[in-house]
Write an enzyme that holds these catalytic residues in place. Structure first.
Site, PDB file in Angstrom:
ATOM      1  N   GLU A   9       2.769   3.829   6.160  1.00 42.63           N
ATOM      2  CA  GLU A   9       3.928   4.033   7.041  1.00 42.63           C
ATOM      3  C   GLU A   9       3.995   5.522   7.359  1.00 42.63           C
ATOM      4  O   GLU A   9       4.674   6.300   6.733  1.00 42.63           O
ATOM      5  CB  GLU A   9       5.209   3.561   6.355  1.00 42.63           C
ATOM      6  CG  GLU A   9       6.405   3.526   7.293  1.00 42.63           C
ATOM      7  CD  GLU A   9       7.687   3.133   6.585  1.00 42.63           C
ATOM      8  OE1 GLU A   9       8.747   3.278   7.220  1.00 42.63           O
ATOM      9  OE2 GLU A   9       7.639   2.697   5.413  1.00 42.63           O
TER      10      GLU A   9
ATOM     11  N   ASP B 258      11.306  -3.190   2.384  1.00 44.00           N
ATOM     12  CA  ASP B 258      11.293  -1.716   2.376  1.00 44.00           C
ATOM     13  C   ASP B 258      11.737  -1.214   1.002  1.00 44.00           C
ATOM     14  O   ASP B 258      12.495  -0.258   0.877  1.00 44.00           O
ATOM     15  CB  ASP B 258      12.195  -1.167   3.482  1.00 44.00           C
ATOM     16  CG  ASP B 258      11.912   0.305   3.804  1.00 44.00           C
ATOM     17  OD1 ASP B 258      10.854   0.818   3.373  1.00 44.00           O
ATOM     18  OD2 ASP B 258      12.761   0.941   4.447  1.00 44.00           O
TER      19      ASP B 258
END
Length: 396
Positions: free
Chosen positions: A131, A274
């Protein structure tokens, strides 16, 4: 050796069934049938009778940490194992260890760790998610600005490795050319768009270049407006791209989540956590992220600088929130946690098919030919048992 699970209730990925038997051999489902059809002469030692609902295992494409471990802080196999054990308690049977924006040396160590974990067949490891670091500074969120940078040959070499299982890279398309996106896709990378302030046209160009996903829809991306559709508008308009959605009651308003789910074709919205280190830890767990303290307050994580800093969400929590907060059916919420992310990653390929991890590795259904990654839910829809490849990795 064969084992047979006889369950009160089974969700096969499509429908719920009562009093079913699932036969497993060599980590693979070889038969699903009514329990009444089981041969009465079969060895009773191979049979386990289970109360509750058996479902396909959950697949999480964005897992930064868990069990007190953070992948950025400890980019090694031991950290990956700790994260996997923590999330298995909540039904995750497949996950991508996720490295947020960091130095290229840390990225290389993370890649080596994932490659070794896959080689050693560590439970649940499907690949890796980078990410960043090629993100937009205005939409960086809690990512460290000092490491946000243009893509270079060093990062491209890491992303192009062929020993990392499934590779996902989140990038901001205003900072990465469509030609580079095409090169990443050619190298087997699933490109996701996120942490971006890109306009609609730039996002559409990235999709046309081969990007196939959006990282935590709505969060850290240009918003939908009447004259400026932004990244959110392009994500909702796309019929082909998948969107990750954080359903924790903090990252996305329930009305916005419902609108997005209704806008997308069925199967293109998937639940993600997440998740950060406090998942599976005590309520008062806090941690540091690039020198900034992140504090847990109930089910919310905030950096002391104010930003939301990932989640303490787990997958079964995301499923149950999707039912209670969004009004989804339990079946659709389960598909958003299992089948749809499996399809995004290319693991739902049909019975007897092959994937990056070898034969009989289709995920997302409880059907013959699919891997025996399974979750047993109790009457309160909490996880009481988790199987990966037919082996129990968590039992309450």
């Amino acid at each position: 050796m064969k084992q047979i699970l006889i369950v009160e209730r089974l969700f096969d990925g499509e429908d719920f069934h009562q009093n079913m038997a699932v036969t497993i051999e060599a980590g693979c489902i070889i038969a699903v049938q009514s329990a009444e059809a089981i041969d009465i002469d079969i060895d009773p030692n191979t049979i386990s009778k289970l109360a509750g609902t058996l479902t396909p295992g959950f697949v999480d494409v964005q897992v930064n940490g868990g069990g007190g471990a953070l992948f950025n802080a400890q980019p090694n196999v031991e950290c990956i194992e700790t994260i996997g054990r923590a999330h298995a308690r909540f039904g995750t049977t497949g996950f991508l260890p996720t490295l947020i924006t960091d130095d290229v040396e840390v990225m290389a160590k993370a890649a080596d760790a994932v490659a070794l974990a896959i080689k050693q067949n560590k439970a649940g490891v499907l690949g890796v998610h980078f990410e960043g670091p090629h993100l937009s500074i205005p939409k960086k969120g809690v990512h460290s600005q000092q490491y946000i940078r243009n893509i270079s040959d060093a990062e491209l070499a890491i992303f192009s490795r062929q020993d990392l299982g499934i590779k996902v890279v989140t990038l901001a398309p205003e900072n990465v050319s469509t030609q580079v996106i095409k090169s990443l896709v050619k190298a087997g990378v699933r490109v996701c768009l996120g942490h971006s302030n890109a306009d609609y046209d730039t996002v559409v160009a990235a999709l046309n270049a081969g990007a196939t996903g959006f990282t935590h829809l709505f969060n850290a991306m240009s918003a939908l407006g009447s004259r400026e559709p932004g990244m959110v508008g392009a994500a909702l308009e796309s019929q082909d791209a998948w969107c990750g959605l954080i359903v924790d009651g903090h990252h996305v308003h329930s009305a916005a989540a419902r609108i997005a789910i209704n806008a997308k074709p069925r199967g293109k919205m998937m639940l993600v956590t997440d998740a950060m280190p406090p998942v599976g830890m005590s309520e008062d767990a806090s941690f540091e992220l690039f020198g900034i303290k992140v504090v847990r307050q109930g089910d919310r994580l905030n950096a002391t600088t104010g930003e939301l800093a990932g989640c303490v969400l787990d997958m079964v929590g995301a499923v149950n929130n999707s039912v209670s907060m969004l009004g989804l059916s339990h079946g659709e919420a389960l598909r958003m946690a299992s089948l749809y992310p499996a399809q995004f990653l290319g693991f739902e390929c049909g019975p007897g098919s092959t994937s990056n991890l070898g034969s009989s590795n289709s995920l997302g259904f409880i059907k013959p030919g699919y891997r025996a990654d399974l979750v047993l839910l109790n009457q309160k829809n909490q996880v009481s048992r988790t199987y990966i490849g037919g082996k129990i990795v968590f039992a309450q």
